[in-house]
Structure formats: structure tokens, C-alpha cells
Design a protein around this motif. Structure first.
Motif, short mmCIF file in Angstrom:
data_model
loop_
_atom_site.label_atom_id
_atom_site.label_comp_id
_atom_site.label_asym_id
_atom_site.label_seq_id
_atom_site.Cartn_x
_atom_site.Cartn_y
_atom_site.Cartn_z
N ARG A 14 7.11 -15.57 -8.11
CA ARG A 14 7.90 -16.78 -7.89
C ARG A 14 9.26 -16.46 -7.28
O ARG A 14 9.76 -17.18 -6.41
CB ARG A 14 8.09 -17.54 -9.20
N MET A 15 9.89 -15.37 -7.74
CA MET A 15 11.21 -15.02 -7.22
C MET A 15 11.15 -14.73 -5.72
O MET A 15 12.07 -15.08 -4.98
CB MET A 15 11.77 -13.81 -7.98
N VAL A 16 10.09 -14.10 -5.28
CA VAL A 16 9.94 -13.82 -3.85
C VAL A 16 9.78 -15.12 -3.09
O VAL A 16 10.43 -15.33 -2.05
CB VAL A 16 8.73 -12.90 -3.60
N ARG A 17 8.94 -16.02 -3.57
CA ARG A 17 8.74 -17.30 -2.90
C ARG A 17 10.05 -18.08 -2.82
O ARG A 17 10.38 -18.66 -1.78
CB ARG A 17 7.68 -18.14 -3.61
N THR A 18 10.79 -18.08 -3.92
CA THR A 18 12.05 -18.81 -3.95
C THR A 18 13.06 -18.22 -2.97
O THR A 18 13.73 -18.96 -2.22
CB THR A 18 12.65 -18.78 -5.37
N ALA A 19 13.15 -16.91 -2.93
CA ALA A 19 14.09 -16.26 -2.02
C ALA A 19 13.74 -16.56 -0.56
O ALA A 19 14.63 -16.89 0.26
CB ALA A 19 14.10 -14.75 -2.26
N LEU A 20 12.47 -16.49 -0.24
CA LEU A 20 12.05 -16.78 1.13
C LEU A 20 12.31 -18.24 1.49
O LEU A 20 12.77 -18.56 2.59
CB LEU A 20 10.57 -16.45 1.30
N ARG A 21 12.04 -19.14 0.55
CA ARG A 21 12.27 -20.56 0.81
C ARG A 21 13.75 -20.84 1.06
O ARG A 21 14.10 -21.58 2.00
CB ARG A 21 11.77 -21.40 -0.37
N VAL A 22 14.61 -20.27 0.24
CA VAL A 22 16.05 -20.50 0.40
C VAL A 22 16.52 -20.05 1.78
O VAL A 22 17.29 -20.75 2.46
CB VAL A 22 16.84 -19.76 -0.70
N ILE A 23 16.06 -18.88 2.21
CA ILE A 23 16.47 -18.35 3.51
C ILE A 23 15.97 -19.25 4.64
O ILE A 23 16.73 -19.62 5.55
CB ILE A 23 15.93 -16.92 3.70
N LEU A 24 14.71 -19.63 4.58
CA LEU A 24 14.11 -20.37 5.69
C LEU A 24 14.57 -21.82 5.74
O LEU A 24 14.83 -22.36 6.83
CB LEU A 24 12.58 -20.29 5.57
N ASP A 25 14.68 -22.46 4.59
CA ASP A 25 15.10 -23.86 4.58
C ASP A 25 16.56 -24.03 5.02
O ASP A 25 16.96 -25.14 5.40
CB ASP A 25 14.92 -24.46 3.18
N ALA A 26 17.32 -22.95 4.98
CA ALA A 26 18.72 -23.03 5.42
C ALA A 26 18.85 -22.99 6.95
O ALA A 26 19.94 -23.23 7.48
CB ALA A 26 19.52 -21.87 4.82
N GLU A 27 17.74 -22.72 7.63
CA GLU A 27 17.77 -22.57 9.08
C GLU A 27 17.35 -23.86 9.79
O GLU A 27 16.37 -24.50 9.40
CB GLU A 27 16.82 -21.44 9.51
N THR A 28 18.09 -24.23 10.81
CA THR A 28 17.74 -25.39 11.61
C THR A 28 16.40 -25.15 12.30
O THR A 28 16.15 -24.09 12.88
CB THR A 28 18.81 -25.64 12.69
N GLY A 29 15.53 -26.13 12.22
CA GLY A 29 14.25 -26.03 12.91
C GLY A 29 13.15 -25.36 12.12
O GLY A 29 12.04 -25.20 12.61
N LEU A 30 13.44 -24.95 10.88
CA LEU A 30 12.44 -24.35 10.01
C LEU A 30 12.32 -25.16 8.73
O LEU A 30 13.32 -25.60 8.18
CB LEU A 30 12.79 -22.90 9.67
N GLU A 31 11.09 -25.33 8.24
CA GLU A 31 10.88 -26.13 7.03
C GLU A 31 9.72 -25.54 6.22
O GLU A 31 8.60 -25.43 6.72
CB GLU A 31 10.56 -27.58 7.39
#
Length: 219
Positions: A14-31
């Protein structure tokens, strides 16, 4: 506004998924549109959501990322681009995932900007190819058949064969054009011909086919 790149993250931690989500969702054009904690769940989630890119761990419960990759690519058309996210790059699981159709791999310790760049790269149908690493994996884990030339080899022109060798070295279309002293449009056309004749989905698959067949020796 352009449509964002839709991403599914598959990892049993879960920690890996959360870390990846935080990084990607912070980027314009990525969801990030979905997550999965097992290989079987990854297949179900991807089939339901039809994302553009899947970040796939290779070692997961129920079915591993290799089998999940195979099932996703076999049942979805158009299929998402799959990037293997792994702890160890020199791993037979990584090579098997590439053979199964993954467009490349990324280490879990990669910098955030490298993760973002990788997702954007594969989303526009480019391969995430690390030539030295793939060559090492092919040498260690490849199932080469050097005794007979692959059927597609005879269909390649001399120039296309040169292009495939340059692809295996990780050159971009622009770099291939420069090396061969042709226009970028011509280089792109040669790459497309190589993919068509080898039956490869992308550059990574073409390079894997070249190593597996013995067309290129990973020495």
C-alpha cells in the motif's frame, strides 16, 4: 484542455501505491484512476477502467505481474501501455515481463521526475528502453535460438536491419536519422517497418525479438 493520461497502479504494498499516486496526481495531465494489490485484481481493474498506462509490480499474490500483463494485453484492444515497476533490475521476472509485452521497466527507487517522464513517454506510444540493462537481461535470461534465422529476418531490408540494431542500442528516431544520414521522417518510417515485420507492438518488443532469435547477440 487535453484529456489526462489515465493510470492504474498495481502493487501489493500500500505504501508504494500511495507514494506513486501522490507523485503522479500532482502532475498536470496525469490522473491515477485505480489501484490493485494483486495480479488478479490488476486484470479486473484494468479491464473495468481501460487506462492508458499501467504501473505493474512483478511479484504479487494470486497471479504475478507477468501473467497479469499477458492477460491484459491478450484481452484489451486497444491495450494499455504497461511499465514494470521493480526493486531489482537484474531480475528474470523483469525480462519475462518484457517478453510478455511490457513496454519497459522502472526501478522503485527511481526519482519522481523519472517516474513522471516514464509515464508520459509510454503514454505517447514510445518505449522505455534501457539498452544496457535489456542487453544484460537478455544475456542472463534470454531463450535464444541462434541455429535458425527468424522468419522475419529475411523480410528486413539491409537498412531496416541496421535500424533494428540501432534501436537495440537505445537510439531515438532523431538519433537514428543522424547516424544513417536520413531525414527523421525516413527514420520513423524504417522503425515502423521494423515493428511491422517483426510483429512487435513497440520498440522494446522488437529488441527482445532480436535478442531471442539470435539476430542480435547480447555480448
Amino acid at each position: 484542455m487535453s484529456t489526462p493520461v489515465r493510470i492504474v497502479i498495481a502493487d501489493d504494498e500500500r505504501m508504494v501505491r500511495t507514494a506513486l499516486r501522490v507523485i503522479l496526481d500532482a502532475e498536470t495531465g496525469l490522473e491515477v484512476v485505480g489501484e490493485a494489490s494483486t495480479g488478479a485484481e490488476a486484470v479486473s481493474v484494468v479491464r473495468a477502467l481501460c487506462p492508458d498506462v499501467v504501473l505493474m509490480d512483478v511479484r504479487m499474490p494470486e497471479i504475478d505481474g507477468i501473467r497479469a500483463t499477458e492477460r491484459i494485453l491478450a484481452t484489451l484492444d486497444p491495450a494499455p501501455r504497461i511499465v514494470v515497476v521493480t526493486t531489482f533490475e537484474n531480475d528474470s521476472y523483469v525480462y519475462d515481463a518484457l517478453r510478455a509485452g511490457a513496454s519497459g521497466f522502472l526501478l522503485k527507487r527511481a526519482a519522481a521526475e523519472d517516474l513522471v517522464q516514464a509515464v508520459r513517454l509510454v503514454a505517447r506510444s514510445d518505449s522505455l528502453l534501457f539498452p544496457a540493462a535489456v542487453r544484460g537481461l537478455a544475456a542472463a535470461y534470454g531463450k535464444r535460438q541462434p541455429s535458425a534465422a527468424p522468419p522475419w529476418a529475411a523480410r528486413l531490408t539491409g537498412r531496416e536491419a541496421d535500424v533494428l540494431r540501432l534501436m537495440a542500442r537505445g537510439l531515438t528516431n532523431a538519433e537514428i536519422a543522424t547516424r544513417l544520414r536520413v531525414g527523421q521522417a525516413t527514420a520513423k518510417s524504417h522503425v515502423a517497418a521494423v515493428l511491422a515485420k517483426t510483429g512487435a507492438r513497440d520498440r522494446t518488443q522488437a529488441v527482445i525479438a532480436a535478442y531471442e532469435s539470435g539476430f542480435i547477440t547480447p555480448g
